[in-house]
Motif scaffolding. Structure first.
Motif, mmCIF file in Angstrom:
data_model
loop_
_atom_site.group_PDB
_atom_site.id
_atom_site.type_symbol
_atom_site.label_atom_id
_atom_site.label_comp_id
_atom_site.label_asym_id
_atom_site.label_seq_id
_atom_site.Cartn_x
_atom_site.Cartn_y
_atom_site.Cartn_z
ATOM 1 N N GLY A 184 -19.630 7.126 10.406
ATOM 2 C CA GLY A 184 -18.411 6.978 9.613
ATOM 3 C C GLY A 184 -18.595 7.492 8.200
ATOM 4 O O GLY A 184 -19.485 7.033 7.474
ATOM 5 N N TYR A 192 -5.694 3.375 -3.073
ATOM 6 C CA TYR A 192 -6.627 2.263 -3.236
ATOM 7 C C TYR A 192 -6.546 1.686 -4.636
ATOM 8 O O TYR A 192 -6.345 2.408 -5.606
ATOM 9 N N ASN A 193 -6.774 0.393 -4.702
ATOM 10 C CA ASN A 193 -6.891 -0.269 -5.989
ATOM 11 C C ASN A 193 -8.358 -0.660 -6.149
ATOM 12 O O ASN A 193 -8.834 -1.574 -5.488
ATOM 13 N N PRO A 230 0.798 -1.203 0.000
ATOM 14 C CA PRO A 230 0.000 0.000 0.000
ATOM 15 C C PRO A 230 0.838 1.262 0.000
ATOM 16 O O PRO A 230 1.932 1.289 0.515
ATOM 17 N N ASP A 287 -15.095 -2.039 6.845
ATOM 18 C CA ASP A 287 -14.152 -2.554 7.842
ATOM 19 C C ASP A 287 -14.832 -2.859 9.176
ATOM 20 O O ASP A 287 -14.305 -3.629 9.973
ATOM 21 N N ARG A 319 -6.659 7.599 -1.396
ATOM 22 C CA ARG A 319 -7.930 7.579 -0.663
ATOM 23 C C ARG A 319 -8.685 8.910 -0.756
ATOM 24 O O ARG A 319 -9.885 8.912 -1.046
ATOM 25 N N TYR A 366 -3.011 5.814 2.178
ATOM 26 C CA TYR A 366 -2.690 4.818 1.171
ATOM 27 C C TYR A 366 -3.404 5.083 -0.142
ATOM 28 O O TYR A 366 -4.295 5.914 -0.231
ATOM 29 N N GLY A 371 -6.047 -6.238 -1.750
ATOM 30 C CA GLY A 371 -6.657 -5.001 -2.255
ATOM 31 C C GLY A 371 -8.180 -5.052 -2.258
ATOM 32 O O GLY A 371 -8.829 -4.490 -3.136
ATOM 33 N N GLY A 383 -10.257 -4.234 0.536
ATOM 34 C CA GLY A 383 -10.923 -3.487 1.613
ATOM 35 C C GLY A 383 -12.064 -2.623 1.114
ATOM 36 O O GLY A 383 -13.229 -2.810 1.487
ATOM 37 N N VAL A 384 -11.756 -1.669 0.258
ATOM 38 C CA VAL A 384 -12.795 -0.770 -0.240
ATOM 39 C C VAL A 384 -13.740 -1.516 -1.172
ATOM 40 O O VAL A 384 -14.959 -1.320 -1.138
ATOM 41 N N PRO A 438 -15.200 5.409 2.833
ATOM 42 C CA PRO A 438 -15.781 4.882 1.591
ATOM 43 C C PRO A 438 -17.118 4.171 1.812
ATOM 44 O O PRO A 438 -18.075 4.407 1.070
ATOM 45 N N ALA A 439 -17.219 3.334 2.853
ATOM 46 C CA ALA A 439 -18.462 2.585 3.069
ATOM 47 C C ALA A 439 -19.602 3.537 3.424
ATOM 48 O O ALA A 439 -20.710 3.431 2.878
ATOM 49 N N VAL A 449 -19.107 10.120 17.326
ATOM 50 C CA VAL A 449 -20.137 9.352 18.043
ATOM 51 C C VAL A 449 -19.567 8.901 19.381
ATOM 52 O O VAL A 449 -18.489 8.306 19.450
ATOM 53 N N GLU A 480 -19.251 11.945 10.825
ATOM 54 C CA GLU A 480 -17.823 11.660 10.603
ATOM 55 C C GLU A 480 -16.998 12.468 11.607
ATOM 56 O O GLU A 480 -17.130 13.678 11.685
ATOM 57 N N ARG A 481 -16.148 11.773 12.340
ATOM 58 C CA ARG A 481 -15.429 12.469 13.415
ATOM 59 C C ARG A 481 -14.304 13.372 12.911
ATOM 60 O O ARG A 481 -13.913 14.311 13.590
HETATM 61 C C1 LIG Z 1 -2.101 0.477 4.387
HETATM 62 C C2 LIG Z 1 -3.433 0.135 3.831
HETATM 63 C C3 LIG Z 1 -3.605 -0.025 2.453
HETATM 64 C C4 LIG Z 1 -4.836 -0.343 1.915
HETATM 65 N N1 LIG Z 1 -4.967 -0.526 0.566
HETATM 66 C C5 LIG Z 1 -6.170 -0.864 0.037
HETATM 67 C C6 LIG Z 1 -6.354 -1.082 -1.378
HETATM 68 O O1 LIG Z 1 -5.432 -0.978 -2.168
HETATM 69 N N2 LIG Z 1 -7.586 -1.417 -1.833
HETATM 70 C C7 LIG Z 1 -8.644 -1.545 -0.998
HETATM 71 O O2 LIG Z 1 -9.756 -1.852 -1.460
HETATM 72 N N3 LIG Z 1 -8.512 -1.339 0.340
HETATM 73 C C8 LIG Z 1 -7.303 -1.020 0.869
HETATM 74 N N4 LIG Z 1 -7.157 -0.835 2.220
HETATM 75 C C9 LIG Z 1 -8.299 -1.047 3.089
HETATM 76 C C10 LIG Z 1 -9.192 0.157 3.126
HETATM 77 O O3 LIG Z 1 -8.504 1.282 3.594
HETATM 78 C C11 LIG Z 1 -10.364 -0.104 4.053
HETATM 79 O O4 LIG Z 1 -10.901 -1.368 3.809
HETATM 80 C C12 LIG Z 1 -11.438 0.948 3.810
HETATM 81 O O5 LIG Z 1 -10.960 2.197 4.235
HETATM 82 C C13 LIG Z 1 -12.705 0.605 4.559
HETATM 83 O O6 LIG Z 1 -13.604 1.663 4.436
HETATM 84 P P1 LIG Z 1 -14.641 1.950 5.596
HETATM 85 O O7 LIG Z 1 -15.422 3.110 5.132
HETATM 86 O O8 LIG Z 1 -15.317 0.702 5.975
HETATM 87 O O9 LIG Z 1 -13.750 2.320 6.865
HETATM 88 P P2 LIG Z 1 -12.765 3.547 7.085
HETATM 89 O O10 LIG Z 1 -12.109 3.935 5.822
HETATM 90 O O11 LIG Z 1 -11.906 3.176 8.233
HETATM 91 O O12 LIG Z 1 -13.726 4.726 7.498
HETATM 92 C C14 LIG Z 1 -14.328 4.762 8.764
HETATM 93 C C15 LIG Z 1 -14.671 6.194 9.055
HETATM 94 O O13 LIG Z 1 -15.398 6.228 10.272
HETATM 95 C C16 LIG Z 1 -14.946 7.321 11.037
HETATM 96 N N5 LIG Z 1 -15.240 7.013 12.440
HETATM 97 C C17 LIG Z 1 -14.722 6.020 13.194
HETATM 98 N N6 LIG Z 1 -15.226 6.058 14.433
HETATM 99 C C18 LIG Z 1 -16.086 7.095 14.461
HETATM 100 C C19 LIG Z 1 -16.911 7.653 15.470
HETATM 101 N N7 LIG Z 1 -16.961 7.148 16.709
HETATM 102 N N8 LIG Z 1 -17.666 8.735 15.168
HETATM 103 C C20 LIG Z 1 -17.655 9.267 13.906
HETATM 104 N N9 LIG Z 1 -16.874 8.780 12.926
HETATM 105 C C21 LIG Z 1 -16.106 7.705 13.195
HETATM 106 C C22 LIG Z 1 -13.457 7.400 10.726
HETATM 107 O O14 LIG Z 1 -12.923 8.672 10.990
HETATM 108 C C23 LIG Z 1 -13.437 7.056 9.246
HETATM 109 O O15 LIG Z 1 -13.525 8.182 8.424
HETATM 110 C C24 LIG Z 1 -5.928 -0.504 2.781
HETATM 111 C C25 LIG Z 1 -5.783 -0.330 4.167
HETATM 112 C C26 LIG Z 1 -4.533 -0.026 4.686
HETATM 113 C C27 LIG Z 1 -4.380 0.142 6.179
#
Ligand SMILES: Cc1cc2nc3c(=O)[nH]c(=O)nc-3n(C[C@H](O)[C@H](O)[C@H](O)COP(=O)(O)OP(=O)(O)OC[C@H]3O[C@@H](n4cnc5c(N)ncnc54)[C@H](O)[C@@H]3O)c2cc1C
Length: 564
Positions: free
Chosen positions: A61, A101-102, A11, A396, A160, A99, A406, A408-409, A64-65, A188, A85-86
């Motif tokens: 949150g 994303y792919n 990444p 996540d 990202r 990082y 790759g 996660g997203v 991306p999700a 939250v 979003e915090r």
């Molecule tokens: C080094 C690295 C490289 C990666 N490379 C890839 C890749 O190439 N391709 C890929 O598909 N995935 C990749 N991933 C995985 C990807 O980053 C995650 O799977 C993706 O970000 C998940 O999205 P999400 O929205 O579920 O969670 P997150 O991106 O973690 O978003 C969660 C959000 O919730 C917010 N939040 C958390 N708690 C609270 C709260 N209490 N109150 C309000 N807001 C809150 C956070 O601030 C955050 O913005 C990588 C991850 C890492 C660590």
């Protein structure tokens, strides 16, 4: 067709906002930094945490999700959708952790549905044809062009913030801008049951400026990442409520051991097109791997470090390089910038680090503790009906794992599509007059007549097996890609042997796991089933070889005894 190889060095990071921010489109109302700055939804959050305001959906949150889920709900006609979003901005990214994303064809499905595929293509680097450069410590270069002919396997690399911006911009346009409110800087603080029968769940948060507020959603989506507070709430409720536990699971974490879990990473900020000592530059649009050599500064026994650079579409954006090592590597003891200059100069002599990285940036890189790849983990429940509300986990919050595959997203965006299907599957039957039966009580705020309890159950049934399968695929995918060594060599050997066998006898041996994951036409459960078959075939082949070797030894021994 040449298969897309895993990215060198794993990444990578986005360009640092501090030094040279990505060019921004005007900030959409949906991504505005404070509550109230956007078009207000039907019900404003209550300023009194004791009197929560109703909302159709609350999404915890804005990653991306969360943003993709908001877009999906809004496109179903939902309004009064609140994203909490915090961070101060949904595009926020930590300089030393972020990082690239792919996004593959799985993730692309959601973007296509919302007419955003062109945005992905404009902001990302396509893998249709991409340059890969490997630079060795003696300055020697290995350059090749990697191409993927099958368009269904083309993916796009993008930082990202650039990816999140595509979703945020879409939410900022009508009609979504009036249906969804993204409140940034809103953390939250509690997710609780309302304590009144059928009273639903309450989400308490600290709004920007420190004010406390609370919402009572009909649909609560936990999109809050690895340390999800929504998942923790579900776990607590299931622990205290045997009926909920029996119906939806305990929500306690299930962990899958994986060799790449626990690896540590951090990101070094580099100028655009970073120059090497030989005067050449590493173009932003290609992959690059700077292969290091053992150094006295790190101790002769320490594994050589490597820096991986993932592609950026913008030719003049600052570049980033990933450092990934096992926990306990001596590089993590190097805590000041001067010492880091010495280590990099000795380990990676391909570049003049003092010329490339400013002292303040090197000091920050040295001091950074970086991040660690999480162990593949999923709860045993994906969603539940709680006191009349539906509470679901996406992204996540439902499944986290190292970034080896790759996914996660991409898997997070599949969760969003599954949510959409579950809502459709739980639509209430139409009345005789042809109209959908009107929702009652809490559902009156919803734009569609939907049985949210049935939707939660349907989502749980659809996505839990996928989350479980995905976590189990991680240790089998490509966990040794971040280092050189005997395990990686063995892994490469098994990979090539399986690839050859799968091509020669496709009816017997499925392709290697990594390649099946790249086939976006297959879901994770089907891939895991084929991997299990490959393991059986592999074991049978090994057993047959062992038997053949034993019988050969026996025959030779008998022949030797006869001759004697
Ligand atoms: C080094 C690295 C490289 C990666 N490379 C890839 C890749 O190439 N391709 C890929 O598909 N995935 C990749 N991933 C995985 C990807 O980053 C995650 O799977 C993706 O970000 C998940 O999205 P999400 O929205 O579920 O969670 P997150 O991106 O973690 O978003 C969660 C959000 O919730 C917010 N939040 C958390 N708690 C609270 C709260 N209490 N109150 C309000 N807001 C809150 C956070 O601030 C955050 O913005 C990588 C991850 C890492 C660590």
């Amino acid at each position: 067709m040449r298969r897309r190889a895993p990215a060198p060095g794993g990444p990578a990071a986005h360009p640092p906002a501090r030094r040279a921010p990505l060019p921004r489109r005007p900030s959409p109302p949906a991504a505005a930094p404070a509550a109230g700055a956007e078009a207000a939804p039907a019900a404003a959050p209550s300023a009194d945490a004791a009197a929560p305001a109703p909302a159709a959906a609350v999404i915890v949150g804005g990653g991306p999700a969360g943003l993709a889920a908001a877009l999906q709900l809004a496109s179903r006609g939902w309004s009064d959708v609140v994203v909490l979003e915090r961070r101060g901005s949904v595009e926020h990214a930590d300089t030393d952790l972020s990082y690239v994303y792919n996004i593959d064809a799985r993730g692309r499905r959601l973007l296509e549905r919302h007419g955003l595929a062109a945005d992905l293509e404009a902001a990302g680097v396509s893998t249709a044809v991409v340059d890969v450069t490997r630079v060795f410590p003696d300055g020697r270069k290995e350059q090749r062009q990697q191409s993927v002919k099958d368009p269904t396997r083309h993916t796009h690399w993008l930082p990202r913030p650039a990816f999140v911006r595509i979703l945020a911009n879409a939410l900022g346009r009508p009609p979504f801008s009036s249906r969804v409110r993204v409140i940034t800087g809103a953390s939250v603080t509690a997710v609780r049951r309302s304590n009144t029968p059928g009273g639903g769940v309450v989400v308490e948060y600290e709004a920007p400026g420190g004010a406390r507020a609370a919402l009572r959603p009909a649909l609560l989506l936990g999109c809050d990442g690895v340390d999800s507070s929504v998942r923790a709430a579900l776990e607590g409720w299931a622990d205290a409520d045997p009926r909920l536990r029996a119906a939806a699971g305990s929500f306690s974490p299930r962990r899958v051991p994986c060799p790449s879990a626990g690896l540590r990473f951090k990101v070094l900020q580099l100028p655009p097109r970073p120059a090497l000592r030989d005067g050449s530059a590493l173009e932003n649009s290609g992959f690059a791997l700077l292969q290091g050599r053992p150094s006295a500064a790190l101790g002769r026994g320490a594994a050589a470090i490597r820096l991986g650079l993932l592609p950026f579409a913008e030719p003049d954006a600052p570049r980033t390089a990933n450092l990934i090592t096992r926990e306990g590597h001596p590089i993590w003891e190097v805590a000041d910038g001067e010492a880091m200059y010495s280590v990099l100069s000795e380990s990676l002599p391909q570049a003049d680090w003092r010329a490339l990285v400013a002292p303040a940036d090197m000091a920050r890189f040295a001091a950074s503790r970086g991040g660690a790849f999480p162990e593949p983990t999923h709860p045993d429940g994906a969603g539940a009906a709680v006191d009349g509300a539906a509470v679901l986990l996406l992204g996540d919050a439902l499944h986290c794992f190292p970034p080896d595959l790759g996914q996660g997203v991409n898997s997070a965006l599949l969760d969003v599509l599954a949510l959409d299907e579950s809502l459709s599957a739980a639509a209430k039957p139409k009345t005789e007059g042809g109209e959908a039966a009107a929702g009652e009580g809490r559902e009156a705020a919803l734009p569609e007549a939907v049985d949210l309890a049935a939707a939660a159950e349907d989502y749980h049934r659809r996505q839990l097996p996928q989350a479980e399968a995905l976590c189990k695929l991680l240790p089998l995918g490509f966990p040794y890609q971040y280092s050189a060594g005997p395990r990686r060599t063995l892994w490469n050997f098994v990979f090539l042997a399986q690839l050859a066998l799968s091509r020669a006898l496709p009816w017997l041996m499925p392709p290697p796991t990594f390649m099946m994951v790249q086939d976006a036409g297959m879901d994770y459960v089907s891939i895991l089933a084929r991997v299990r078959r490959a393991q059986l075939v592999g074991r049978a082949i090994l057993a047959a070889l062992a038997l053949a070797a034993a019988s050969l030894v026996l025959r030779l021994a008998r022949a030797g005894a006869g001759a004697a």
